[in-house]
Every structure is written in C-alpha cells, then in structure tokens.
Design a protein around this motif. Structure first.
Motif, PDB file in Angstrom:
ATOM      1  N   SER A  85       0.836  -1.198   0.000  1.00  0.00           N
ATOM      2  CA  SER A  85       0.000   0.000   0.000  1.00  0.00           C
ATOM      3  C   SER A  85       0.870   1.248   0.000  1.00  0.00           C
ATOM      4  O   SER A  85       1.562   1.526   0.988  1.00  0.00           O
ATOM      5  N   ARG A  86       0.830   1.992  -1.107  1.00  0.00           N
ATOM      6  CA  ARG A  86       1.665   3.193  -1.187  1.00  0.00           C
ATOM      7  C   ARG A  86       1.184   4.283  -0.243  1.00  0.00           C
ATOM      8  O   ARG A  86       1.961   5.180   0.141  1.00  0.00           O
ATOM      9  N   GLU A  87      -0.113   4.246   0.142  1.00  0.00           N
ATOM     10  CA  GLU A  87      -0.655   5.307   0.994  1.00  0.00           C
ATOM     11  C   GLU A  87       0.007   5.344   2.367  1.00  0.00           C
ATOM     12  O   GLU A  87      -0.097   6.345   3.082  1.00  0.00           O
ATOM     13  N   ILE A 124       0.886  10.938 -10.774  1.00  0.00           N
ATOM     14  CA  ILE A 124       1.036  10.257  -9.487  1.00  0.00           C
ATOM     15  C   ILE A 124      -0.237   9.485  -9.156  1.00  0.00           C
ATOM     16  O   ILE A 124      -0.189   8.333  -8.712  1.00  0.00           O
ATOM     17  N   GLY A 129      -0.440   6.215 -10.700  1.00  0.00           N
ATOM     18  CA  GLY A 129       0.616   5.283 -10.323  1.00  0.00           C
ATOM     19  C   GLY A 129       1.767   5.269 -11.300  1.00  0.00           C
ATOM     20  O   GLY A 129       2.622   4.373 -11.252  1.00  0.00           O
ATOM     21  N   ALA A 165       5.903   9.301  -8.938  1.00  0.00           N
ATOM     22  CA  ALA A 165       5.882   9.367  -7.477  1.00  0.00           C
ATOM     23  C   ALA A 165       6.690  10.564  -7.007  1.00  0.00           C
ATOM     24  O   ALA A 165       7.673  10.950  -7.661  1.00  0.00           O
ATOM     25  N   THR A 197      12.034   7.029  -3.726  1.00  0.00           N
ATOM     26  CA  THR A 197      10.647   7.378  -3.393  1.00  0.00           C
ATOM     27  C   THR A 197      10.279   7.078  -1.950  1.00  0.00           C
ATOM     28  O   THR A 197       9.230   7.511  -1.482  1.00  0.00           O
TER      29      THR A 197
END
Length: 514
Positions: A20-22, A388, A391, A394, A434
């Motif tokens: 999960s990038r969040e 961004i 996806g 970033a 990132t």
C-alpha cells in the motif's frame, strides 16, 4: 480458531501479500503539501503501522525511510512472516503481535511522526476503535499525521446487507471445522441462491447480482478479511471525524491525489454545489454523496497548520518527482468517478519528455518548470498530480534521506529477489528514491537475479527464469492458454526479458533499485 484472542476477526485465512503506497510517509507528506498543509519531515522520526498484515508494506517502508519503525498485527502467523522478512535484511524494526490493548499498555513506545492503519478501522470492534484513538492521543507528536482508510457510506449502502448475509451464513450455517475456503464458497453459493429466488431486496438494488459475481472472482484471502469478520463498523466520513477528535486530530485531506482534480470526480453541477458549502467537513461529506464514496483514504494531522500560498509553492518547487514506468507504457487516459478523460498531448507530452530526460533521473518541480517554461504553474502541478494518481510517477524524498537508506534497500531487495526463486507472493521492491515500493513482476525479479549473477543478455535471463519455473512444474499463460512446451515458454520469457531490458531497466536504475 477460538475467539479467545481474535475477538471475532477472521484469522483462519491469512491476509494478502499486497503493498500500500498510501502508508509511505513520503507519499503522505506530498498529499498534505498538495492541499497546503505543513507536515513533519525528519530523518530520525519514528513511524508506526497498526495492523500490518503480512508485513510487506512495513518492511518496504522501514528499509526505504530513514526513521525507525514500530508496528503490530495481532495475527501471530502474519507477525511471524513480517519478522522473518525483517530478520532477513537485518531490520531494526520492532514488529509485535500485540492486540491494540496490549500495545497501548507498553511503556517503551516513543512519540511518532506518523501512525498509519490501512483497512483496519472498519473491521475491528468499537472498543478497539477507542483504543486506536487513545493510542494516537498518547503517541502521535504535535504536527504528526495519521493515515486511516475505511469502508464508508453512502457507497456501501446497497451492498451492506449482502455482506451481512455472508457473515450470517458463516456463523450459523457452516461447521467451523470446515476449511476456510469451503466456508467462504458455501456462503457465496447460499447468497447466490437467495438472490435467484427474487427477494424484494434484490429488486430494490440494481446490479446486485453483478456485485456478487465480482466478489466471487476476487482473491479468497481478500474476501475473507473484507466480508467475514464479526465486526464491521461502516461509517460516514463525519462519524470518523468525530471519533478521532479526542486525539486532537484535524481532518486535512485524502491520500488520493486524483481527488484534487475536480473534473475527474464531479459534474459541473456538483462542483458548483460544493463550492457553496463553506465548512470543509460538511463539504467533504457532501462530496461523498456526489461520488458515491465507498472507501476513504484520509490523512489527519495533530494540530493542522496551513501553509501560505508562497510556502506551498516553494515546497512544491523543491519536491523531486520520478517516473515509475517507461513513458511509452503510460496510458493516455485516466478514470475518475465522473468518467474517463484523455490526457492532453500538448500538456502531458512535454511533461513526460522532461521526466524521461537524463535517463529518467528525478527532477524537482522547479527543474520541470524550466524544461516547459511556457506551461502555467497550475497546469504543471495538475499534470504531475494526475501521473502520481495513475501510479505512473511518485514524489521523492530528499537526497540526504535517499543516501541514508540506499544500503538497506539493497539488502531488502536482494532478499525479495531470492524469494522469487520459490514463490510469487511478493512482487515489489524498495526504492530509496521514493521511500516506497515499486511493482516488479516475479519474472522481472528473476531477470534481476540473472543480472546480479553477471548475465548480460535477455536470452540468458529467460533461461534462468524458465529453469526456476520448470523445476516447480509451472508454465506461462498467454492469450488465456497455457504454453505447453519448453520452447514456447522460453520464447515468451525471452520476449518479456527484451521488453524489460528496453523499457524497465532504465526506470529501475533511476529509482536506485538496480
């Protein structure tokens, strides 16, 4: 399993190995900056994840961010998996299998720059929700951020009775000795049979059968944890705002960059209507009705401070950005609740060209603005935000932070590549640029092993990959058909390896993964 320790949470089936990038602090700080909020950014601040599942995200972020990490997941099997991965790359992260009550009772916890809980809030009891709030009250620094995601109304209103039906069948109509996957299948079949009998509920909810068929096609680990827990406290946005208030938390923004691009989300009438609502919480709740929101990803701050327009612009100009995939593979369309939109070539063409320059090296927004001097600032920010949100790009952390974490990202990534020799569960690598994860397929992980072993040609990478797959009795699928011969599999792997060499390697090098 007994409810003695799991409190009704579905623990018979482990959770997925997703990322999960969040939960990435770099991404979170960018979302706050985008909406004009200040945030903490230190190289020694602590971060916490509550309910880390299999531990993929927390290990990625513990490697790719300079601050120490602490987390808990009360499922001992998942905590064991997370700790095994952490041990493999010599992480100093502290990963527990504490309940929230046990974690709150600890006297060895620091103050955190960030606390994150992804997909936890809805699926725990009200008592546990209160413990989470108290944990944030005690341990989140002033100025620190809290990320929380949860199921919400009004989007869940039509499907909530269906979810209740699954749970009821699992509770009353299934022998608990039956395997978890069989229990899930039985509940889904029962619900399908019920809908086929044309109850009034089905008549009142359009496309309900399509919804059920969609659930049947989902990963069973996900279905188990989404639909089969005892507790399921779906809320309105304002309910969560009220619940978090005792921790002195102010709602700031969503962790969904595309939410800031109004035409992707709202009709002209919707934008006009919301513009007339002065109170930000009321406006946000009303917006959920326009987009029929069913899942929120929100950022709260303990003492939210607004940046001036000049401070926000300076922060944006100083932020570096990088592409996560080859420019030619990026779609020219983007979808939001209001429908699909085509990316304007005259805007996105120059921005992508600037981002790909110098072998895809990260660029500050100021550098990008210098490359496209005729583009207005707002258009440039929106273009980056859309990329961004898709996806495809970033935000980056500082070069100082990047250097601090490079070595441990290398160590973790080597372990993740080695795991690909035996399993396809984790398909992600850590980027020191990132501060987060970058999706990489199992085949690509195997190609990277070949490269690390000194093999220079895609055909050699394909041979190693096929050797691994063949030994495990696996074959590739192409056009929905299995490839049956070694020659067919090697040919397909060679084609993928060549594409990897031509497109993906330059991106992974820019992300300091290779």
């Amino acid at each position: 399993m007994s409810d003695a320790w799991n409190e009704g949470y579905f623990t018979d089936e482990g959770y997925t190995y997703s990322y999960s990038r969040e939960i990435n602090p770099v991404f979170q700080r960018y979302c706050l900056l985008l909406r004009g909020f200040a945030s903490l950014e230190t190289t020694d601040g602590y971060h916490c994840e509550l309910g880390f599942g299999q531990g993929v995200s927390i290990n990625i972020h513990a490697a790719a961010n300079p601050g120490p990490y602490i987390g808990t997941d009360f499922h001992p099997g998942q905590a064991a998996h997370a700790n095994a991965l952490a041990t493999a790359w010599n992480s100093d992260a502290r990963l527990y299998d504490d309940s929230f009550e046990q974690l709150l009772a600890r006297d060895d916890l620091p103050q955190f720059d960030s606390i994150s809980l992804h997909g936890i809030w809805t699926w725990v009891s009200r008592d546990n929700q209160k413990l989470i709030v108290e944990f944030a009250r005690r341990h989140l620094k002033p100025g620190g951020l809290l990320y929380i995601s949860y199921n919400c109304f009004p989007g869940w209103s039509p499907s909530a009775p269906l979810r209740h039906l699954f749970r009821l069948h699992d509770r009353f109509a299934t022998n608990t000795c039956v395997r978890p996957d069989q229990r899930i299948e039985a509940a889904l079949q029962f619900s399908e049979t019920l809908l086929a009998a044309n109850p009034n509920y089905a008549s009142a909810v359009p496309n309900l059968d399509d919804k059920l068929q969609g659930i049947k096609g989902q990963d069973r680990q996900y279905v188990a944890h989404e639909y089969f827990n005892r507790d399921w406290n779906c809320m309105y946005f304002t309910d969560v705002v009220d619940a978090l208030a005792p921790a002195k938390l102010d709602y700031a923004t969503t962790a969904v960059p595309l939410d800031s691009v109004a035409p992707l989300n709202l009709s002209a009438e919707g934008m006009d209507f919301l513009e007339g609502i002065e109170h930000p919480v009321m406006r946000e709740q009303a917006r959920d009705y326009f987009v029929n929101q069913h899942f929120r990803r929100d950022l709260y701050v303990r003492g939210a401070n607004r940046l001036s327009a000049a401070e926000q612009r300076q922060g944006m100009y100083n932020t570096r950005f990088v592409l996560l995939r080859a420019a030619e593979s990026i779609s020219d369309t983007v979808r939001g609740p209001a429908g699909e939109a085509t990316l304007q070539t005259e805007v996105y063409g120059p921005v992508l060209e600037a981002l790909t320059a110098n072998a895809y090296a990260p660029k500050t927004l100021r550098q990008l603005a210098g490359s496209v001097p005729s583009m207005p600032y707002d258009d440039l920010v929106q273009a980056i935000t859309v990329l961004i949100g898709m996806g495809a790009a970033a935000p980056c952390q500082s070069e100082v932070a990047e250097k601090l974490v490079q070595a441990r990202c290398n160590t973790l990534n080597l372990q993740l590549c080695k795991r690909a020799l035996l399993s396809n569960k984790i398909q992600i690598l850590a980027s020191p640029v990132t501060g987060g994860g970058v999706p990489v397929s199992r085949f690509q992980l195997l190609f990277l092993i070949s490269i690390k072993q000194g093999r220079k040609h895609p055909a050699e990478w394909a041979q190693l990959a096929w050797g691994v797959l063949a030994e495990q009795g696996e074959v590739l699928i192409k056009d929905n058909q299995p490839l049956t011969t070694a020659e067919e599999n090697i040919a397909e792997l060679t084609e993928q390896a060549e594409a990897f060499a031509e497109q993906s390697l330059v991106v992974l090098k820019a992300l300091n993964i290779v």
